[in-house]
Design a protein around this motif. Structure first.
Motif: not given
Length: 380
Positions: A198-199, A202, A205, A273-274, A276-279
């Motif tokens: 993951y990016d 994050f 955030e 959302q967390n 999803k953003k971290t797969n």
């Protein structure tokens, strides 16, 4: 590792239930279930507590789990434990409180030096929960903190080294321990390991939603309730898959309940959302399914009721089943092969020759979702 539940996996609407049933049989004993039922009984009565304690032995159960009973009595102050149990639970609380203070002292020592460099670490997991609920001692092997970027991480490592700690480096963190000791004291992360790609932006955030507090004498960031629930659930699922830190599993339920109830506008969309953003949708999916198997309707399943997350859940379940039933045994045999002996020991050669080619094939199948699918259909 093969077992009937994994082998009957059909990947239909009930397959994930079968999968979480297997986790349940592995990690939750009948005594655990009884204790958790007690812990989450609304308006717990003295009679219900007495009935539970009539068939419960604190000596046999062990301190790590008995601590949860001490929590229950601290919450329900109107309840009384028998003379045999009460003093032992009080002693257990004191023991863990002292143990926590030892870890906290090291956090304070390092944290104040970080503050001197304008670094405000984020305190995670048990350390954060101890700050939020100081009256409840924690099961803490160490205290986890997170810094915002590689530069802060390098500074934290240098500070820790200058303070006399030995450092053990992982890809995502460094463990601090005293010289001539293997006991971890502080775990400093420069990102959070989720076993996914993951990016790492994050992390910013998490800091943006955190609030600043003086935590055990250190100017620190405390994650939002939603972020703490997200991290607790992903950590639970990872621990179940990798069979690590299972002893803290019951406390995850306790923490999630507190974190939801103490924030009136708790927003599950942030948790989603967390993931999803971290797969890491799979970890959220499995954790919620597993927890609701233990205590029905404990967490809202609408969080994971969408096609994307369900598909990810089934896909990952297939991969775990393939590994546990078909690859694990061969993998372990391969690890015990002594390459140096295969040309001098015929038995070792036979073991190597019968195992290595199969392991090579299964290892490469494991890299492809399509090949795993084909293999599972073929062996059926």
């Amino acid at each position: 590792m093969a077992n009937t539940i994994y082998q009957k996996f059909n990947f239909d609407a009930t397959s994930i239930d079968d999968f979480t049933e297997q986790w349940y049989s592995e990690f939750v004993t009948a005594d655990d279930q009884n204790l958790l039922n007690l812990a989450f009984t609304k308006d717990l009565s003295q009679n219900e507590l007495d009935l539970f304690l009539a068939n419960w032995d604190i000596e046999a159960y062990g301190g790590n789990k008995a601590l949860l009973l001490a929590y229950i009595l601290k919450i329900h102050t109107h309840l009384k434990a028998p003379d045999y149990v009460g003093p032992r639970l009080a002693g257990l609380l004191k023991f863990h409180r002292f143990h926590n203070l030892q870890k906290i002292a090291h956090f304070t020592k390092v944290g104040k030096k970080l503050n001197n460099e304008s670094i405000h670490p984020m305190i995670l997991k048990g350390g954060a929960m101890k700050f939020l609920r100081p009256e409840f001692p924690r099961l803490m092997g160490d205290i986890d903190i997170l810094v915002q970027n590689p530069k802060e991480f390098d500074t934290a490592c240098e500070i820790s080294k200058n303070l006399g700690y030995d450092l053990s480096f992982e890809v995502h963190s460094v463990d601090l321990h005293l010289p001539d000791s293997e006991e971890n004291i502080l775990d400093i992360h420069h990102y959070i390991f989720l076993a996914t790609d993951y990016d790492k932006k994050f992390i910013a955030e998490l800091f943006s939603r955190a609030t600043k507090h003086k935590v055990f004498g250190v100017e620190s960031c405390v994650p939002s309730n939603e972020d703490m629930v997200f991290l607790a659930l992903t950590n639970l699922a990872k621990n179940c898959v990798y069979h690590t830190s299972i002893k803290g599993m019951m406390y995850t339920l306790f923490d999630c309940k507190f974190l939801q109830e103490t924030k009136k506008d708790f927003d599950w969309n942030i948790v989603i959302q967390n993931s999803k953003k971290t797969n890491s949708q799979i970890w959220l999916f499995l954790a919620i399914k597993f927890i609701n198997r233990i205590i029905p309707n404990f967490l809202p399943e609408h969080v994971i009721n969408n096609k994307t997350i369900t598909k990810a859940g089934i896909k990952y379940a297939k991969k775990i089943m393939f590994y546990r039933i078909y690859r694990y045994e061969t993998h372990m045999k391969c690890r015990t092969c002594d390459i140096k002996k295969i040309f001098s020991d015929f038995e070792e050669f036979k073991k190597y020759a019968s195992t290595k080619p199969k392991h090579f094939v299964l290892k490469n199948i494991n890299k492809s979702e399509i090949l795993i699918d084909l293999y599972l259909k073929f062996v059926k």
